[in-house]
Write a protein that holds these residues in place. Structure first.
Motif, PDB file in Angstrom:
ATOM      1  N   PRO B 215       0.825  -1.204   0.000  1.00 24.78           N
ATOM      2  CA  PRO B 215       0.000   0.000   0.000  1.00 24.78           C
ATOM      3  C   PRO B 215       0.867   1.266   0.000  1.00 24.78           C
ATOM      4  O   PRO B 215       2.022   1.233   0.427  1.00 24.78           O
ATOM      5  CB  PRO B 215      -0.778  -0.120   1.312  1.00 24.78           C
ATOM      6  N   LEU B 216       0.266   2.355  -0.458  1.00 27.14           N
ATOM      7  CA  LEU B 216       0.938   3.652  -0.435  1.00 27.14           C
ATOM      8  C   LEU B 216       0.910   4.175   0.999  1.00 27.14           C
ATOM      9  O   LEU B 216      -0.150   4.276   1.617  1.00 27.14           O
ATOM     10  CB  LEU B 216       0.202   4.623  -1.365  1.00 27.14           C
ATOM     11  N   ASN B 245       7.962 -15.616  14.909  1.00 32.94           N
ATOM     12  CA  ASN B 245       7.445 -16.529  13.894  1.00 32.94           C
ATOM     13  C   ASN B 245       7.995 -16.120  12.537  1.00 32.94           C
ATOM     14  O   ASN B 245       7.626 -15.074  11.993  1.00 32.94           O
ATOM     15  CB  ASN B 245       5.912 -16.459  13.904  1.00 32.94           C
ATOM     16  N   ILE B 246       8.865 -16.960  11.992  1.00 31.23           N
ATOM     17  CA  ILE B 246       9.563 -16.599  10.756  1.00 31.23           C
ATOM     18  C   ILE B 246       8.578 -16.340   9.602  1.00 31.23           C
ATOM     19  O   ILE B 246       8.837 -15.543   8.714  1.00 31.23           O
ATOM     20  CB  ILE B 246      10.602 -17.679  10.403  1.00 31.23           C
ATOM     21  N   TYR B 247       7.428 -16.983   9.648  1.00 22.83           N
ATOM     22  CA  TYR B 247       6.448 -16.792   8.563  1.00 22.83           C
ATOM     23  C   TYR B 247       5.694 -15.475   8.694  1.00 22.83           C
ATOM     24  O   TYR B 247       4.976 -15.071   7.807  1.00 22.83           O
ATOM     25  CB  TYR B 247       5.456 -17.955   8.522  1.00 22.83           C
ATOM     26  N   LYS B 248       5.823 -14.848   9.858  1.00 25.26           N
ATOM     27  CA  LYS B 248       5.098 -13.586  10.066  1.00 25.26           C
ATOM     28  C   LYS B 248       6.061 -12.439  10.301  1.00 25.26           C
ATOM     29  O   LYS B 248       5.681 -11.387  10.814  1.00 25.26           O
ATOM     30  CB  LYS B 248       4.165 -13.738  11.272  1.00 25.26           C
ATOM     31  N   ALA B 249       7.328 -12.648   9.966  1.00 26.68           N
ATOM     32  CA  ALA B 249       8.357 -11.699  10.377  1.00 26.68           C
ATOM     33  C   ALA B 249       8.570 -10.552   9.389  1.00 26.68           C
ATOM     34  O   ALA B 249       9.144  -9.527   9.751  1.00 26.68           O
ATOM     35  CB  ALA B 249       9.669 -12.435  10.619  1.00 26.68           C
ATOM     36  N   ARG B 250       8.124 -10.714   8.149  1.00 25.68           N
ATOM     37  CA  ARG B 250       8.356  -9.647   7.174  1.00 25.68           C
ATOM     38  C   ARG B 250       7.488  -8.434   7.489  1.00 25.68           C
ATOM     39  O   ARG B 250       6.410  -8.555   8.073  1.00 25.68           O
ATOM     40  CB  ARG B 250       8.051 -10.142   5.748  1.00 25.68           C
ATOM     41  N   VAL B 255       2.532  -4.342   8.497  1.00 24.76           N
ATOM     42  CA  VAL B 255       1.721  -3.290   7.888  1.00 24.76           C
ATOM     43  C   VAL B 255       0.287  -3.787   7.729  1.00 24.76           C
ATOM     44  O   VAL B 255      -0.676  -3.075   8.016  1.00 24.76           O
ATOM     45  CB  VAL B 255       2.306  -2.870   6.519  1.00 24.76           C
ATOM     46  N   ASP B 256       0.155  -5.042   7.312  1.00 25.05           N
ATOM     47  CA  ASP B 256      -1.166  -5.605   7.106  1.00 25.05           C
ATOM     48  C   ASP B 256      -1.940  -5.695   8.420  1.00 25.05           C
ATOM     49  O   ASP B 256      -3.130  -5.372   8.481  1.00 25.05           O
ATOM     50  CB  ASP B 256      -1.009  -7.000   6.480  1.00 25.05           C
ATOM     51  N   ALA B 260      -2.535   0.094   7.019  1.00 18.94           N
ATOM     52  CA  ALA B 260      -1.578   1.020   6.409  1.00 18.94           C
ATOM     53  C   ALA B 260      -1.619   2.392   7.090  1.00 18.94           C
ATOM     54  O   ALA B 260      -0.575   3.022   7.297  1.00 18.94           O
ATOM     55  CB  ALA B 260      -1.856   1.146   4.916  1.00 18.94           C
ATOM     56  N   ASP B 261      -2.809   2.852   7.481  1.00 20.19           N
ATOM     57  CA  ASP B 261      -2.922   4.201   8.042  1.00 20.19           C
ATOM     58  C   ASP B 261      -2.236   4.321   9.395  1.00 20.19           C
ATOM     59  O   ASP B 261      -1.480   5.268   9.634  1.00 20.19           O
ATOM     60  CB  ASP B 261      -4.392   4.611   8.178  1.00 20.19           C
ATOM     61  N   SER B 262      -2.490   3.360  10.286  1.00 20.09           N
ATOM     62  CA  SER B 262      -1.845   3.507  11.595  1.00 20.09           C
ATOM     63  C   SER B 262      -0.352   3.229  11.490  1.00 20.09           C
ATOM     64  O   SER B 262       0.434   3.826  12.237  1.00 20.09           O
ATOM     65  CB  SER B 262      -2.510   2.650  12.678  1.00 20.09           C
ATOM     66  N   PHE B 263       0.032   2.360  10.566  1.00 19.17           N
ATOM     67  CA  PHE B 263       1.469   2.181  10.355  1.00 19.17           C
ATOM     68  C   PHE B 263       2.089   3.508   9.918  1.00 19.17           C
ATOM     69  O   PHE B 263       3.102   3.947  10.466  1.00 19.17           O
ATOM     70  CB  PHE B 263       1.729   1.090   9.305  1.00 19.17           C
ATOM     71  N   ALA B 264       1.450   4.149   8.943  1.00 21.11           N
ATOM     72  CA  ALA B 264       1.969   5.429   8.443  1.00 21.11           C
ATOM     73  C   ALA B 264       2.033   6.459   9.565  1.00 21.11           C
ATOM     74  O   ALA B 264       2.996   7.237   9.663  1.00 21.11           O
ATOM     75  CB  ALA B 264       1.108   5.930   7.296  1.00 21.11           C
ATOM     76  N   ALA B 265       1.017   6.463  10.445  1.00 17.96           N
ATOM     77  CA  ALA B 265       0.998   7.437  11.538  1.00 17.96           C
ATOM     78  C   ALA B 265       2.159   7.195  12.494  1.00 17.96           C
ATOM     79  O   ALA B 265       2.829   8.141  12.941  1.00 17.96           O
ATOM     80  CB  ALA B 265      -0.338   7.351  12.283  1.00 17.96           C
TER      81      ALA B 265
END
Ligand code: HEM
Ligand code: SF4
Lengths: 107, 551
Positions: B215-216, B245-250, B255-256, B260-265
């Motif tokens: 996302p932008l 958890n290596i499968y959830k580490a990226r 962000v998901d 996206a909005d609270s991550f950006a904030a």
């Protein structure tokens, strides 16, 4: 079904097999095959060779009692015989492979 | 091109010496494998099925002819005479010995090449639009900004042990030729309404087990704030990314899950905390880099195009090559030429030492000594005078490098798969070889039009199968290789994740299935429609019917 022991050689990463004479051979034909109840001993030999820094990542592989030993896992057959695509980017490598599947020297 | 200064060179020399010592201690038994493994990975050295594999970074996909010669030399001296160009603008050598790896790295360092940060949970090699500096639609050269990022991220102590690997891609054009939205951070150079240069920032894209189109996060970031903002993103990730958890580490998972909005904030507030004095990109630094990347003046040569078009008319084989492998350059009379590493029946991305030496010479003769690596596993000569195209094409033919298939069905992306990779479930290369042989007829390929077929040997998705119009994923079903088919992915310009059509196929079946998909498209398409448009219009149903009905 019997088991053999394989690893990668530390110095160059080559696929090697634990042989009758306690050495490590690049040829799967040389691999010592043991019955299931002696896999533990085989694995110990692997850990010992790892501790002495000859090989890394040793593990036992179940094989059919044929000559050479045959693994039902494609991964193991590719390790023992090399990439199925030859190791060059030419049509010939592919054709070569088609005429002698999984066998023959690499390249 | 960027030229290493004494700081860069010192760093590289020290690193080679350090690694030489580490390897020696390992061979002498002073280091155990557990102690040594992270050290070798930090230097790009993996242990794969048959040998050690070395991954060498090609920063933002730019190589000089001398660097290419050195890669050819390495292929010949330390490997079995070839190398494999990857989707991350790296090159991998498949048959490396541990004992000689330090010599290899020393040889590479002589031309400023290395394997630092090509593995591990750090910021990896920054990738960029391979047309950088040559494309007409470019706002600014993405290599300038990629180099800024390279300098900032190299051995960055705070970001050397992230929750997981981290990949950044930069494009300077509206047309995305770097798949930026499939990266942890994708940067698109833009100008705001006042004409100020900056970036649109996309965060949290990726492939692998959980494919996500990024996302932008910020529509306009002024260029001088680049590093301060990246620092903020990395800090938020370092703080909240899942290390359990290596499968959830990226970062895509973070962000998901945050949105996206609270991550950006959160990034914005971290950004405000960071000292602009320390992290602002300085104008004088940028202009120094701008000078380095500025290409020598190319004299516009519009007449050359018209005489070239006469030649194309005369040579029936040159025409298709020009059509698919040459792209307009920003300077009239010049072309950006793609060298296909996808000969029919060949291994995608492989080049022999002889070919690499040959390409280096051609780059010197025809392209200001410059070569680019594309994420589609091809090479590019970015600045070729059209008057030279005919001779260049003849020379490429001689090297078996003139396959006229760029962007077409046989221009397949494939990861190494089970033939080389220790993580694989199934082979990728033979599938790509058989599909390309199935489509060997070039007239038919040109008739089918743009088509991205992409193959991965496991869910890590190194072959970008999620982003292929036709994607193929190798899986292991009770010890047998099976192949899942996905349709509708987009990685070239647009970004979209493909959807699985139905049950998987065996090796023969998947090759037939791809042909069925293509023939279904041909029967459904309307005038001028390319594959992705037809699929978007009809949906998967007609394809499913043809694939599964008569089984
Ligand atoms: C043979 C050694 C390789 C190993 C061990 C390896 C390992 C991995 C792993 C574990 C992932 C998943 C990361 C994650 O989702 O967190 C991954 C992703 C990826 N790899 Fe590889 N890979 C190898 C070769 C390659 C090659 C040859 C290419 C290029 C052709 C490549 C390009 C990529 C790309 C583009 C991704 C997906 C993008 C992403 O989400 O990071 N890798 N690789
Ligand atoms: S997708 Fe899987 S099989 Fe292919 S290179 Fe990546 S890790 Fe290996």
């Amino acid at each position: 079904m019997p088991f053999i022991l394989s690893a990668n050689r530390l110095r160059d990463g080559a696929v090697v097999y634990f042989a009758q004479d306690n050495s490590w051979s690049e040829r799967i034909e040389d691999a010592a095959a043991v019955p299931e109840d002696r896999v533990g001993k085989l694995e110990e030999a692997g850990l010992d060779a790892e501790a002495r820094n000859h090989v890394v990542g040793s593990y036992a592989i179940e094989v059919a009692a044929s000559c050479p030993p045959y693994s039902t896992r494609l991964r193991e057959r590719i390790r023992s015989h090399g990439p199925t695509v030859g190791d060059r980017q030419t049509r010939t490598a592919v054709e070569d492979h088609q005429s002698r599947p999984m066998g023959g020297p690499e390249g | 091109m960027y030229v290493y200064d004494s700081l860069d060179k010192t760093l590289l020399n020290q690193r080679v010496a350090e690694f030489r010592d580490q390897v020696q201690r390992r061979l002498d038994g002073d280091l155990t494998e557990d102690q040594f493994k992270p050290l070798r990975l930090m230097n790009g050295l993996y242990l794969q099925l048959h040998a050690y594999m070395l991954r060498v970074a090609i920063p933002y996909g730019t190589l000089s002819s001398d660097q290419m010669r050195k890669l050819a030399y390495v292929a010949k001296t330390y490997d079995r005479g070839y190398g494999h160009f990857t989707t991350r603008q790296n090159i991998q050598f498949n048959w490396i010995e541990l004992s000689t790896a330090p010599d290899l790295l020393y040889d590479l360092s002589e031309v400023d090449l290395h394997a630092i940060q090509t593995s591990g949970n750090c910021i990896r090699n920054v990738t960029a639009d391979p047309y950088a500096g040559a494309a007409a639609d470019e706002l600014d050269d993405p290599r300038i900004w990629s180099e800024v990022i390279r300098q900032w991220s190299t051995l960055h102590p705070e970001f050397s042990f992230l929750p997981r690997k981290f990949k950044i891609a930069v494009t300077g054009s509206e047309a995305d030729r770097a798949a930026i939205k499939f990266h942890d951070i994708g940067l698109k150079i833009v100008r705001n309404n006042e004409g100020v240069l900056g970036f649109a920032v996309y965060v949290g894209g990726g492939q692998g087990r959980t494919p996500i189109v990024a996302p932008l996060i910020k529509a306009f970031l002024p260029a001088p704030d680049l590093l301060r903002y990246l620092d903020a993103v990395l800090r938020v990730y370092n703080r909240h990314g899942r290390r359990d958890n290596i499968y959830k580490a990226r970062i895509k998972i973070l962000v998901d899950s945050m949105g996206a909005d609270s991550f950006a904030a959160e990034v914005a507030s971290e950004f405000n905390r960071l000292d602009p004095k320390l992290l602002s990109v300085r104008d004088d630094d940028v202009s120094r880099l701008r000078d380095m990347f500025a290409q020598p003046y190319l004299r516009p040569d519009p007449d050359s195009s018209s005489s070239f078009e006469d030649l194309v008319k005369k040579s029936p084989r040159l025409g298709p090559w020009f059509k698919s492998n040459a792209h307009p350059h920003k300077t009239p009379g010049y072309s950006i030429v793609t060298i296909s590493l996808k000969p029919i029946g060949g291994i995608p991305g492989d080049a022999t030492a002889e070919q690499m030496f040959g390409i280096a010479d051609l780059a010197d003769r025809f392209s200001l000594g410059e070569i680019r690596v594309t994420y589609t596993q091809n090479l590019i000569l970015p600045h070729v005078r059209q008057a030279d195209l005919f001779v260049l094409w003849q020379e490429l033919e001689r090297l078996n490098l003139a396959t006229p298939n760029v962007g077409l069905a046989s221009d397949i992306i494939a990861c190494p798969g089970l033939d080389y990779c220790s993580l694989a479930n199934a082979r990728s290369i033979p599938i790509s070889q058989r599909i390309s042989e199935r489509f060997a007829n070039l007239n038919a390929q040109h008739d089918v039009g743009p088509l991205d077929i992409r193959i991965s040997g496991c869910i890590n998705a190194c072959g970008h199968h999620h982003a292929g119009h036709i994607g193929i994923l190798g899986v292991d079903k009770k010890g047998e290789e099976r192949y899942q088919l996905t349709l509708g992915g987009q990685g070239n310009g647009e970004s979209a994740v493909g959807k699985i059509v139905g049950p998987g196929f065996d090796e023969d079946g998947i090759v037939d299935a791809v042909e069925t998909v293509v023939s279904t498209y041909l029967s459904l398409r309307t005038e001028g429609e390319v594959f992705s448009q037809t699929l978007a219009r009809t949906g998967q149903d007609p394809f499913k019917e043809r694939l599964y009905d008569n089984r």
